[in-house]
Write a protein that holds these residues in place. Sequence first.
Motif, PDB file in Angstrom:
ATOM      1  N   ILE A 124      76.448 101.665 -23.565  1.00  0.00           N
ATOM      2  CA  ILE A 124      77.075 102.973 -23.363  1.00  0.00           C
ATOM      3  C   ILE A 124      77.723 103.466 -24.653  1.00  0.00           C
ATOM      4  N   LYS A 128      76.318 106.945 -25.790  1.00  0.00           N
ATOM      5  CA  LYS A 128      77.069 107.976 -25.077  1.00  0.00           C
ATOM      6  C   LYS A 128      77.047 109.345 -25.763  1.00  0.00           C
ATOM      7  N   LYS A 133      74.838 110.951 -19.023  1.00  0.00           N
ATOM      8  CA  LYS A 133      75.306 109.874 -18.156  1.00  0.00           C
ATOM      9  C   LYS A 133      74.179 109.396 -17.235  1.00  0.00           C
ATOM     10  N   TRP A 154      81.183 102.376 -17.788  1.00  0.00           N
ATOM     11  CA  TRP A 154      81.231 103.796 -18.151  1.00  0.00           C
ATOM     12  C   TRP A 154      82.670 104.309 -18.140  1.00  0.00           C
ATOM     13  N   VAL A 158      84.034 105.739 -21.520  1.00  0.00           N
ATOM     14  CA  VAL A 158      84.079 107.200 -21.618  1.00  0.00           C
ATOM     15  C   VAL A 158      85.283 107.793 -20.896  1.00  0.00           C
ATOM     16  N   ARG A 162      84.135 112.412 -20.073  1.00  0.00           N
ATOM     17  CA  ARG A 162      82.702 112.499 -19.797  1.00  0.00           C
ATOM     18  C   ARG A 162      82.165 113.920 -19.869  1.00  0.00           C
TER      19      ARG A 162
END
Length: 217
Positions: A124, A128, A133, A154, A158, A162
Amino acid sequence: MPSVPKKRRLMTVTGIKEITKSRMKIDIDGAFAFVLYKGELRIYGIKENQELSEENYQKILIEVLPKRAKLRAMNLLKSRAYTAFQLREKLEAGGYPKKIIEEAIDYVASFGYVNDSQYAMDFIEYNKEKKSKNRIFMDLYKKGISKELIEEAWKDAVGEDRQELEKEQIIHWIQKKNFPLETASLREKQKMMAFLYRKGFTNELIRSVLLLDITTI
């Protein structure tokens, strides 16, 4: 009263098939048993349509194959990271019995060499800013990582950023495609929306960046 001798299990080698010049697939009693090197067939007295002794069978399963599977797993992990699922696939392709595969995975995991949570976190962190996502989740699912571990990783990587992160990604794609956001027609925006949706972004987020009213689509 004298004890009754334990009945010895009888096993017959019903098939020997060459996989490579050095490796052979062995069937016992009509079912796949394991893969051995050619030289080991002589060492353990393995011949087609002949009996395999219990002693040699146990040596192969307890001494030979576990050590080899652990070494194979370690060698695989030297070149790149694997999830437990991916490593299991590699060992299955090598013809190792399931019990020995799990033993090998537990072995490398005990040293921290296989850690699905850390793998998901690293994946991730690396992706990212380049992938949505949904695309990241899909990629990690394919690598055999559970939904719970992915969501946890996640959140840690994040968190609440996000939506802003994905908006920046959408803007990046718009700029990369030289898309005229201010002057584009509705039809052009619909095409761009379809492109971004295929990249894994949600319709709601795409509309907000492309300045599209939900009622117009």
